[in-house]
Design an enzyme around this catalytic site. Structure first.
Site, PDB file in Angstrom:
ATOM      1  N   SER A 163      21.886  32.497  49.423  1.00  0.00           N
ATOM      2  CA  SER A 163      22.679  33.554  48.779  1.00  0.00           C
ATOM      3  C   SER A 163      23.002  34.712  49.728  1.00  0.00           C
ATOM      4  CB  SER A 163      21.936  34.072  47.545  1.00  0.00           C
ATOM      5  OG  SER A 163      20.586  34.339  47.860  1.00  0.00           O
ATOM      6  N   GLU A 197      16.959  30.305  36.637  1.00  0.00           N
ATOM      7  CA  GLU A 197      17.270  28.864  36.592  1.00  0.00           C
ATOM      8  C   GLU A 197      16.268  28.108  35.723  1.00  0.00           C
ATOM      9  OE1 GLU A 197      17.658  26.710  40.374  1.00  0.00           O
ATOM     10  OE2 GLU A 197      16.893  24.949  39.316  1.00  0.00           O
ATOM     11  N   SER A 244      15.557  36.540  45.854  1.00  0.00           N
ATOM     12  CA  SER A 244      16.147  35.239  46.170  1.00  0.00           C
ATOM     13  C   SER A 244      15.026  34.227  46.355  1.00  0.00           C
ATOM     14  CB  SER A 244      16.999  35.327  47.440  1.00  0.00           C
ATOM     15  OG  SER A 244      17.241  34.025  47.946  1.00  0.00           O
ATOM     16  N   HIS A 258      22.875  30.275  38.323  1.00  0.00           N
ATOM     17  CA  HIS A 258      21.553  29.732  38.008  1.00  0.00           C
ATOM     18  C   HIS A 258      21.517  28.932  36.710  1.00  0.00           C
ATOM     19  CE1 HIS A 258      21.139  33.484  40.382  1.00  0.00           C
ATOM     20  NE2 HIS A 258      20.486  32.648  41.149  1.00  0.00           N
ATOM     21  N   ASN A 310      15.013  30.993  47.000  1.00  0.00           N
ATOM     22  CA  ASN A 310      15.058  30.080  48.151  1.00  0.00           C
ATOM     23  C   ASN A 310      14.785  30.812  49.455  1.00  0.00           C
ATOM     24  OD1 ASN A 310      17.758  30.039  49.952  1.00  0.00           O
ATOM     25  ND2 ASN A 310      18.232  30.846  47.922  1.00  0.00           N
TER      26      ASN A 310
END
Ligand code: SF4
Length: 325
Positions: free
Chosen positions: A281, A140, A236, A88, A238
């Protein structure tokens, strides 16, 4: 079933699974996981990793069993030890802290996150303020905001864009977290453009290819399935966005970290087609385990739908210069 593509043909009453391709690991995650595995093989345990190398419970547990030690901050790592930085990315201050402790650093930051860092640095040097669309609590975004902390304003969604106040509206650029949804990000960016007409767009698309492809898959599944299951962990980013994308198309969707998370009530008689996708991931084993569980529940016929081809590959990061005596 949501709007969009037609349900695939099959025997009346047959129960089936529609698996989106690509699903699961992206190039940045594969690289990060392999980086830790290689560090363990070369340097031996323990290898320290700052934060979760990727946001997936099974991946982190497997690496922990192999000898990785996950820490929240650099000051938990013994001086001179090997430390892997997660996919990240980190703020420059974290790198300085690793140097102060004499750590041997292997940087597994995804090159697509590094690209956003470069954009932030360049615009800050040109005197721009950066409107960074993303989740302020995500590793991130914390790392990217740290590149130009005095010049970055995190925009956490549409409402934040509506009320944002900046010192100089004449020199602004917007950048984005790599795993946002394309549609929602454009909605937020449109509001920012409306409020700040001179706003500069990112020099290239910040939302990465992997997030975009998996979102396209979730949309397709939502149009062709009665239920969408997204394999991935709750932290996660995404993966959670894939659930949102499918639900926005009008199809029930749930995040499942493993087969045990599948609730009986979701697979009622009206659910003939279960769409399955997975965040960037989520490892192949988790996807396979969910497919196996669905087969045990009568969804034996598995078909795939390819929405994109992915050939991306990132070379592994450099090893630290010094090796353990
Ligand atoms: Fe890199 Fe995108 Fe994968 Fe994140 S999701 S690791 S930005 S390729």
């Amino acid at each position: 079933m949501g709007n969009g593509s037609a349900r695939p043909s099959g025997a009346p009453g047959a129960r089936s699974v529609l698996l989106a391709v690509p699903s699961g690991f992206c190039a940045g995650v594969s690289r990060a996981v392999e980086t830790v595995e290689r560090a363990l093989a070369r340097h031996g345990a323990p290898v320290y990793v700052r934060r979760q190398i990727v946001h997936n419970r099974q991946v982190v547990e497997r690496l922990r069993r192999a000898g990785a030690v996950f820490v929240a901050e650099v000051d938990e790592v013994p001086a001179g030890a090997v430390l892997v930085l997660s996919a990240h990315g980190v703020a420059p201050g974290v790198r300085e802290a690793t140097a102060d402790r004499g750590l041997r650093v292997i940087d597994a930051t995804c090159p697509l996150v590094t690209k956003v860092h470069r954009e932030a640095r360049r615009y800050a040097e040109l005197g721009y303020d950066i409107l960074l669309i993303g989740d302020p609590d995500h590793d991130e975004v914390i790392g990217t905001a740290g590149v130009a902390p005095g010049r970055t304003h995190i925009v956490d969604g549409f409402e934040a864009a509506r009320v944002l106040d900046v010192p100089d509206p004449g020199r602004l650029v917007w950048l984005a977290q790599t795993t946002l949804t394309v549609d929602e990000t454009e909605r937020v960016a449109a509001e920012l453009r409306k409020r700040f007409p001179g706003l500069v767009d990112p020099p290239s698309d910040d939302i990465c290819y992997a997030a975009q492809n998996r979102q396209a898959g979730a949309k397709h599944l939502a149009g062709a399935s009665d239920l969408v299951l997204v394999v991935g962990s709750a932290n996660s980013h995404n993966s959670c966005r894939l659930v949102e994308v499918a639900r926005a198309c009008g199809t029930p969707a749930h995040l499942v970290d493993d087969p045990a998370a599948i609730e009986d009530g979701w697979l009622h008689d009206a659910v003939a087609v279960v769409g399955v996708t997975a965040g960037a991931s989520a490892p192949a084993e988790s996807i396979g385990a969910v497919i196996t569980e669905l087969a045990a529940r009568g969804y034996r016929d598995v078909r795939t739908v390819e929405v994109a081809r992915e050939g991306q590959h990132f070379s592994l990061p450099r090893e630290p210069a010094e090796t353990r005596p």
